[in-house]
Design an enzyme around this catalytic site. Structure first.
Site, PDB file in Angstrom:
ATOM      1  N   GLU A 113       8.978  14.452  17.426  1.00  0.00           N
ATOM      2  CA  GLU A 113       9.329  14.508  16.006  1.00  0.00           C
ATOM      3  C   GLU A 113       8.414  15.505  15.297  1.00  0.00           C
ATOM      4  O   GLU A 113       7.190  15.362  15.310  1.00  0.00           O
ATOM      5  CB  GLU A 113       9.189  13.126  15.367  1.00  0.00           C
ATOM      6  N   SER A 146       5.043   6.460  11.260  1.00  0.00           N
ATOM      7  CA  SER A 146       5.074   6.968  12.630  1.00  0.00           C
ATOM      8  C   SER A 146       5.117   5.835  13.651  1.00  0.00           C
ATOM      9  O   SER A 146       4.646   4.717  13.405  1.00  0.00           O
ATOM     10  CB  SER A 146       3.841   7.836  12.893  1.00  0.00           C
ATOM     11  N   CYS A 206      12.789  10.821   8.621  1.00  0.00           N
ATOM     12  CA  CYS A 206      12.715  10.200   9.947  1.00  0.00           C
ATOM     13  C   CYS A 206      14.030  10.324  10.701  1.00  0.00           C
ATOM     14  O   CYS A 206      14.045  10.338  11.932  1.00  0.00           O
ATOM     15  CB  CYS A 206      12.300   8.742   9.820  1.00  0.00           C
ATOM     16  N   GLU A 249      10.143   0.556  10.561  1.00  0.00           N
ATOM     17  CA  GLU A 249      11.103   1.663  10.518  1.00  0.00           C
ATOM     18  C   GLU A 249      10.310   2.913  10.860  1.00  0.00           C
ATOM     19  O   GLU A 249       9.481   3.367  10.074  1.00  0.00           O
ATOM     20  CB  GLU A 249      11.752   1.755   9.135  1.00  0.00           C
ATOM     21  N   LYS A 255       0.846  -1.196   0.000  1.00  0.00           N
ATOM     22  CA  LYS A 255       0.000   0.000   0.000  1.00  0.00           C
ATOM     23  C   LYS A 255       0.880   1.245   0.000  1.00  0.00           C
ATOM     24  O   LYS A 255       1.746   1.400   0.854  1.00  0.00           O
ATOM     25  CB  LYS A 255      -0.918   0.053   1.223  1.00  0.00           C
TER      26      LYS A 255
END
Length: 501
Positions: free
Chosen positions: A399, A246, A302, A268, A193
Site C-alpha cells: 500500500e 495501517s 485505504c 478497518e 484519539k
C-alpha cells in the site's frame, strides 16, 4: 494553566478565519494536558506551523475514561432513551451542516484536501452519517424467541460501556463521524484519539457536541499513537476499541487488547485494491472512474484502486485515454475551488510515497507520467502512472497511500481473478463491464469486502464497509456497524415450569 487557542486564517472562500480551543476535550470542557505539553500542527500546503494543540498522555486518557464511565453510569447508557439519543444526534448533524463552510476550511488547511471535496463530501457526508445513526438509536433492539409455552425467552441489545476509538488523518471529520455514529446510537460513551497530523476539525465539532450532549459522553484527545493510542488500546476500563489505519498498527492494537482485558476490537485497515477493466466496458466512464478511484483524496484512501488490470485487447486504447485524463487533474492550492489534488498530509508521507516511486523505477517499471515533486513548497506530488509492472514489484504489492497507480494487462477472467486476489489485503475491488452478468460473477469471486461495478469510491452511510483478510475485522457503516457496539444478553423467564429436581 490554560489550553492553547487555535487561530486560523484562510486565503479564500466565505470563511476568512476561525478560532477555537486546542485543548483536550474532556467532560464537555477544553482543558490542558496534565503535563502541559503541546505539539505543532502543520499546513501541508506550506509545511509551516498553523497551530499548537494539547498533547495527551496516558494520565489524560485515564481522566477521560473516568469521565466517560461516570457519564455512562449516570447520564447516558440506559439512563437516556433511544429516542432522546436520536434527537441529540440529529441535532449534531444539523449543527455540522450549519457550520459546514468553517469546518471544511479547517479540514482543508489541516489536511490539504481541496475545499470543494472537504465541504461537499467530507463534512456533509459526516453529517449524513450522524443523522443516519440518529435514526437507528431507538431501533436497535432484541427479539422474542419461541421456545415452549412455559418460557418467555428474549434478547436485549445493551451498550458495551466506554469505547476507545482511534481515527486516521486521511478523512479526519468523516472518520470522526464513522466512529461516533454507531457508538452513540447504541448508548456507549467515547474516548477518541484523533490523528496527530489532523486534530483540528474534530476540536471544532467538539464545540457543537458540548452544546448538545451531556458532559463525558464524548471525549476527544489530541496525541500520538505510541502514547495516547497505546493507552487506549490497553486500558482496563475500556471495553471496546475501534481503529482505522495501517495493518501494522492494527496488529499492535489487537495484541494490546488481548494482553489487557480482552476488549472487543474492530479494525478497518489497509488495502491494495484491484480495478478490473474488461474489453466491453464503457471506456470513457471506466477511465474517469478509474482516475477518481485512485487519485481522489490525493491517493490517500485505504480502498484506492491502485492496481488497474486492463484486458489486453483494449489496453493501448485505455492507456491513451487514461493518461490524457490524468493530465487534466488540477494539483495545487486546496482553497482553489477547481483543485482536485492538494498536498500529501505530511513530510513523512511525502517521503514514503516518493520512496515507492523510486522503488518502481529501480525495479524496472515505467513512470509513464508523473513521478516527481509538484511545485517548490509543501508536500505536493505529481499524479503518477506506472506501466510495465510485474506482480512481484513493491508498487504492485504494498500500500503506497498516495497518487501512484500501477497498470497491468490480463487475458481472461481466470487470469485477472488470479492476479487480483494475489494479495494479503482484501478491502475493496471494482469491475467495469457492460455485461452485468459477467461483472457480478467476477465481483462475487473477488476476495474483498466491497466490490464496485462500473463505479469506484462510492460510500453511503447505510451500506457497510470493511475488509477481508488483512484489511480488517468488523464493519463500519450501515446496520452492521451497530453490532460492534452492542452486547447481546439472553433473558429466560420461567412462566410456570417446575424445577427438574
Amino acid at each position: 494553566m490554560s489550553p492553547p487557542t487555535v487561530n486560523l486564517q484562510f486565503t479564500a472562500g466565505p470563511i476568512k478565519s476561525s478560532s477555537f480551543s486546542g485543548g483536550l476535550f474532556i467532560n464537555n470542557k477544553f482543558v490542558p494536558s496534565e503535563s502541559g505539553k503541546t505539539f505543532e500542527v502543520l499546513n501541508p500546503s506550506t509545511g509551516k506551523e498553523i497551530a499548537q494543540v494539547s498533547e495527551a498522555s496516558a494520565k489524560d486518557v485515564d481522566i477521560a475514561v473516568d469521565a466517560a464511565q461516570y457519564a455512562f453510569d449516570n447520564v447516558w447508557g440506559e439512563k437516556v432513551s433511544g429516542v432522546q439519543r436520536g434527537k441529540m444526534m440529529i441535532a449534531l448533524a444539523e449543527a455540522i451542516e450549519k457550520n459546514a463552510d468553517e469546518i471544511a476550511a479547517i479540514e482543508s488547511i489541516d489536511n490539504g484536501k481541496g475545499i470543494t471535496f472537504s465541504k461537499n463530501f467530507d463534512v456533509l457526508e459526516a453529517a449524513a452519517v450522524i443523522r443516519y445513526y440518529g435514526g437507528w438509536a431507538d431501533k436497535n433492539h432484541g427479539k422474542v424467541i419461541e421456545v415452549h409455552d412455559q418460557k418467555l425467552a428474549y434478547t436485549r441489545h445493551e451498550p458495551i460501556g466506554v469505547c476507545g476509538q482511534i481515527i486516521p488523518w486521511n478523512f479526519p471529520i468523516y472518520m470522526f463521524a464513522w466512529k461516533l455514529g454507531p457508538a452513540l446510537a447504541t448508548g456507549n460513551t467515547i474516548v477518541l484519539k484523533t490523528a496527530e497530523q489532523t486534530p483540528l476539525s474534530a476540536l471544532k465539532v467538539c464545540e457543537l457536541i458540548a452544546q448538545i450532549f451531556p458532559p463525558g459522553v464524548v471525549n476527544v484527545l489530541s496525541g500520538f499513537g505510541p502514547v495516547a493510542g497505546a493507552a487506549i488500546a490497553s486500558h482496563m476500563k475500556i471495553e471496546k476499541v475501534a481503529f482505522t489505519g495501517s495493518t501494522l498498527t492494527g496488529r499492535a492494537i489487537m495484541k494490546a487488547a488481548a494482553a489487557s482485558n480482552l476488549k472487543k476490537v474492530t479494525l478497518e485497515l489497509g488495502g491494495k485494491s484491484p480495478n478490473i477493466i474488461f474489453d466491453d466496458a464503457d471506456l470513457e466512464q471506466a477511465v474517469r472512474w478509474s482516475s477518481f478511484g485512485l487519485f481522489f483524496n490525493h491517493g490517500q484512501c485505504c480502498c484506492a484502486g491502485s492496481r488497474i488490470y486492463v484486458q489486453e485487447s483494449i489496453y493501448d486504447k485505455f492507456m491513451e485515454k487514461f493518461v490524457a485524463h490524468v493530465k487534466t487533474l488540477k494539483v495545487g492550492d486546496p482553497f482553489h475551488p477547481d483543485t482536485f489534488q492538494g498536498p500529501q498530509v505530511s513530510k513523512l508521507q511525502y517521503d514514503r510515497i516518493m520512496s515507492y516511486i523510486q522503488s518502481g523505477k529501480d525495479e524496472g517499471a515505467t513512470a509513464l507520467i508523473g513521478g516527481e515533486r509538484h511545485g517548490e513548497e509543501g508536500y505536493f506530488i505529481q499524479p503518477t502512472v506506472f506501466t510495465d509492472v510485474k506482480p512481484e514489484h513493491k508498487i504492485m504489492r504494498e500500500e503506497i497511500f498516495g497518487p501512484v497507480v500501477a497498470v497491468s494487462k490480463f487475458k481472461d477472467e481466470d487470469d485477472v481473478l488470479r492476479q487480483a486476489n494475489d494479495s494479503f489485503y482484501g478491502l475493496a475491488a471494482a469491475v467495469f463491464s457492460r455485461d452485468i452478468t459477467r461483472a457480478t460473477k467476477v465481483a462475487h469471486k473477488l476476495k474483498a469486502g466491497t466490490a464496485w461495478i462500473n463505479c469506484y469510491n462510492q460510500l453511503h452511510a447505510q451500506v457497510p464497509f470493511g475488509g477481508f483478510k488483512e484489511s480488517g475485522i468488523g464493519r463500519e457503516l450501515g446496520e452492521y456497524a451497530l453490532q460492534n457496539y452492542t452486547a447481546v444478553k439472553s433473558v429466560h423467564v420461567n412462566l410456570g415450569a417446575p424445577a427438574p429436581v
